[in-house]
Design an enzyme around this catalytic site. Structure first.
Site, PDB file in Angstrom:
ATOM      1  N   GLY B 147       0.823  -1.198   0.000  1.00 24.22           N
ATOM      2  CA  GLY B 147       0.000   0.000   0.000  1.00 24.22           C
ATOM      3  C   GLY B 147       0.858   1.249   0.000  1.00 24.22           C
ATOM      4  N   CYS B 148       0.224   2.366  -0.267  1.00 21.30           N
ATOM      5  CA  CYS B 148       0.961   3.628  -0.391  1.00 21.30           C
ATOM      6  C   CYS B 148       1.493   4.100   0.952  1.00 21.30           C
ATOM      7  CB  CYS B 148       0.078   4.685  -1.033  1.00 21.30           C
ATOM      8  SG  CYS B 148      -1.529   4.899  -0.252  1.00 21.30           S
ATOM      9  N   TYR B 149       0.606   4.191   1.952  1.00 19.88           N
ATOM     10  CA  TYR B 149       1.068   4.609   3.275  1.00 19.88           C
ATOM     11  C   TYR B 149       2.122   3.652   3.808  1.00 19.88           C
ATOM     12  CZ  TYR B 149      -2.851   7.913   3.954  1.00 19.88           C
ATOM     13  OH  TYR B 149      -3.734   8.950   3.868  1.00 19.88           O
TER      14      TYR B 149
END
Lengths: 345, 345, 345, 345
Positions: B147-149
């Site tokens: 995921g991005c975070y």
């Protein structure tokens, strides 16, 4: 490999040029110069280049001409015309991103800008709007790279004027630009809180891109074109939208005009005509060399309204400069600048 | 050429993937699919692709597996785990940009998400955080793209946990994300006027990236790491900044920690450690695959504060997916994603 | 009518003060001064005042004290402490929006700022955080108006520290501010294109609001509180969001903490506690004197996470200054600053 | 106290009206209605009203007319004309913020909008552009509150047409609007990432405000005025800028036109003419009822270029609606809407 030098590498346009040339498969950067940041690491000035080692050199025009095949100049107006001499041109090609070699009429130049210091060379320079002047650019020694507003405006209107379809004195160009067009120079007017959440017109009926547009459209029309040109500042980083109005001489349909636009632009890779009823938006060209153009005919007023969109730092500056380099050196015109625009970005 | 299929090509991450693969010298797009836009021209959905002819196909997983060497999936959670079977994996490699193959613990998955439909395959999947798991990714059939975070947070903290330098239960990660992270789905909360000129925290202490970060940091630490994770929405298109806090077990200097970070990241092309006193900002990595990381030691509190910055759609999604493809197929990891970040953009 | 003078009327905070006082039913502006714009029309400096005639005067502290009932000072630190004397305080009340009269400990002031020129008067000054120090403010001659980050942070955490519910050395405050907090001074870092589409942390573990927060929270707690404080710059004009983390000493429920917050804030007009599960966002307080506060208990980490939101120029500067004036002069505290926040704006 | 009802209180314009009326010293809100949020707390729909208790009622037109002195309607076009009857008008005054009672020519209405359901009442309605129609508004039972683009455009051009100074068929109006003009309805085109960092023209030569502008300017001119009108969407919350072009019939100087503008607007409190060489920007009128107007004469083209700026939700909707209420009820026109615009905001 083409050896390139960049004078004025720490402005926004200069920096965009550094970025594009670093990714260009047929060119390499020999030297970058900066007056404000001489001796400093480029990555300290622009941390997006954090993984790359380059230092801003002091400018030495003659040395640059010796070492480079092409020198790009990204300087305030009046500076390039002091630097380019016959001697320089014997050694390297010049692509000037500033205003000094764009106008062919020196009187016009001097009335809108300042004294011009190399009038003889100006006569030789070609206006580097690639899609219009491609054949004239080939083999030339010096190119005046068009302004951002002008690239967008001229490309949007060229077919109409070239074909004599609109009244020459009816042209109104209302442009909207992102803030990067104002450069990285520090001024209160460009502070975030002064620009954000607002829109303004500026230099109304007095912006220096006016004569540049007029000269090129007049050449296209074969007769004088006098325009109203109003730039606006929009709270966004990049992009120019030109909304152009002109009175049709006769009643013409969308299809009539479509045929005209396709005549000139059908095979132009970097010009994308939008479908009928669809109009350009800057987000679709941002960070690319594309110019999107769309138009409509307003039967009620018998006007044609043309919308053009470009990225001011790319097709409106550094990207077109690279396109000009590609033409000058006989490369495929798309080399190093053929990317799909990212979105959203 | 690697033949690639993309399922879910009309979300923001899917679209970014299309863009990157179109420019990839060793891959070609075989098929793109979209549930919402089946049968439509891609250029009508994303006019930045105006010069390219592609049509959104209806999804047919088996056909895709037959035709493609790799299939990227950019789907809501719970969708990919229904599609990937042993039979599919015999025919093509899978890189899943969703959440279904990231967590190794299915119980954790099911408590934070929903039922998982291919638990056996989950055991085989590798967590595709390239810089950490490079060796494990090679030769694997299925990759759970981070995921991005989580990409940003884990990369920022990994060396500290791996070396056991901070108290495992002291980690607080306060992240700030651009709005593209929320996708292109229509909701009042993502309207321009609702997001612009405001900042908010959301899903406080309950965001689904929490267990993903915890699992990976726990693996790194060799013991359980429980974190506080607070995402914030920022009025900008792209970019994630992670501000990470952790209590140092012992008193350590900047130089001590610098040595640790360099041990892990010195040779990582896509990780750029900022100089002492300089901290990452999202503008310097936007539209690139770089992760910038910087930190400081706060002697007053004996905490280390680490700042990480990535582009959520690039290193946090599509760029890393391509990086994973490069690893899977034995290419130079940088192929097709090695660009200087543009600025300002 | 209260006669008010404003020193430093051409900064953003000064300008906000001019605006609020012009609309105040019990006050009138006697004089505004500006160093940079002496002699100029205020409407030329701030065209939002286009319909109002005012001129920026040269500063004359003694004359101001003679003519005014209250003098507001909006100056860089170190300036106010040079101007305020016993003689001045005999003639008028002082509300200082700068940092000079906020910290009670002069050693702390001098270690974070510079020499202090009126230490005796500092002892007399009261920290003008109205909801906390209301009773102490009444009748005082000089008020140190709190900083923007500090107002938001202290109000968010005060009940927890006052009641001794959290570990004093566990407090972490991660704040996000709009750009107007940086003032109208010209610098490259605050140019539109440098701030827009990016987020950054700055002055990490070294921002001058740190000791101000610590001093006030220590007073509340009755013992030393040492915090981590990290400000971030967000691409928006106004607003501050504080995300505050603290370890609970014991296991407490949301309801437990709710009762504590209501004990302190239930009757505070300008403090609005958000409902359970709802958190403050800056858009709901922008251009108002309200401070919205919400919190959650994270059972997994036994931390409380408190979110506070204010408008940095209003409750964080000029609005609170007017609130302090209202207290000093025995008016209803809400006079002239009781407006529903506009949205979207 | 004037008792006011608001139908459609949960759109942006309705919400702005609620806010203004809450602060109005001579009016009180009797009822607010909402179709989408019936029965819900207003503060849950708009948390900026967090400190105020109000509930969205179900609409009952007759009951509203009984209870209220004035009913404001903020509804999609075609809705108000179904609700207003002779019976209703006997009981209360109506101020309609929608399009149903703006155009006097029902044929024009029906060709641009839809069927009109109360043509007789339309004849009675007055076009509520206060500065132009003040005397006609007094004593009227129903007011068609002008559109946002139209308020700005008509005020900008009125003196020129009224005095017959420009060619009637030469008028081009190029407007730029913030996104709140599109309302709070959910659509992909208004998502943050789709609007931010871009500018577009829309409804080119086909926007419904065209006939409204034309009708009013034609009345002013005493002969038909046909215009080109192009709205643009700008990435900001509020504000409209109109850039207006018209050919002068004769050669006139700035001073000539200045005298004309002053003749009409010198005593208009809410119209602020900018000084020569200074032009309106939306930031100086945002969140206020002011309309700033400036112009220049372009000798090269013999055109006049007029720039007008308003806040679309304030002077362009709710603020002007309150101004109309003030006129209808014999109050000072400025009551409740006389605020200095905040900046930066």
């Amino acid at each position: 490999m083409i050896k390139a030098g960049i004078i004025g590498a720490t402005g926004y346009a200069g920096s965009e040029l550094v970025r594009l040339l670093l990714g260009h498969p047929e060119a390499e950067i020999e030297t970058i110069t900066s007056k404000s940041y001489t001796g400093q690491d480029y990555r300290a000035v622009y941390p997006n280049f954090n993984h790359i080692d380059m230092v801003c050199e002091e400018e030495n025009m003659e040395e640059l001409a010796e070492k480079c095949d092409v020198v790009f100049m990204a300087l305030p107006h009046g500076q390039a015309s002091k630097r380019v001499t016959e001697d320089i041109l014997k050694k390297c090609k010049i692509i000037d991103l500033g205003a000094d070699f764009r106008l062919q009429d020196t009187d016009v130049y001097e009335s809108w800008y300042c004294e011009h210091y190399s009038k003889e060379i100006l006569k030789e320079a070609v206006y580097g709007l690639c899609e219009i002047n491609r054949e004239k650019i080939k083999g030339r020694r010096i190119v005046g790279n068009p302004g951002c507003y002008t690239s967008c405006s001229i490309l949007s209107l060229y077919p109409l004027l070239r074909e004599g379809l609109v009244r020459e004195n009816s042209v109104i160009i209302d442009t909207k630009s992102g803030v990067s067009g104002a450069g990285r120079g520090v001024s209160q007017g460009n502070l975030f809180c002064e620009v954000n959440e607002s829109v303004k017109a500026y230099k109304i009926a007095s912006h220096r891109h006016t004569p540049e547009i007029e000269e090129q459209l007049s050449i296209a029309a074969g007769r004088p074109v006098i325009i109203s040109f109003t730039p606006h500042l929009i709270p966004m980083n990049r992009g120019i939208l030109a909304t152009c109005y002109a009175d049709l001489k006769e009643s013409l349909s969308y299809e009539d005009l479509r045929a005209v636009y396709e005549k000139y632009y059908k095979d132009e890779y970097f010009i994308r005509l939008t479908d009928r009823g669809v109009f350009p938006e800057t987000r679709w060209v941002k960070n690319s060399n594309f110019a999107d153009i769309g138009f409509t005919v307003d039967k009620r007023t018998n006007r044609v309204i043309v919308i053009g969109a470009i990225d001011n730092l790319y097709k409106g500056a550094a990207g077109q400069a690279v396109q000009n380099m590609n033409i000058l050196f006989g490369l495929d015109e798309k080399t190093g600048i053929d990317f799909v625009p990212p979105f959203p970005v």
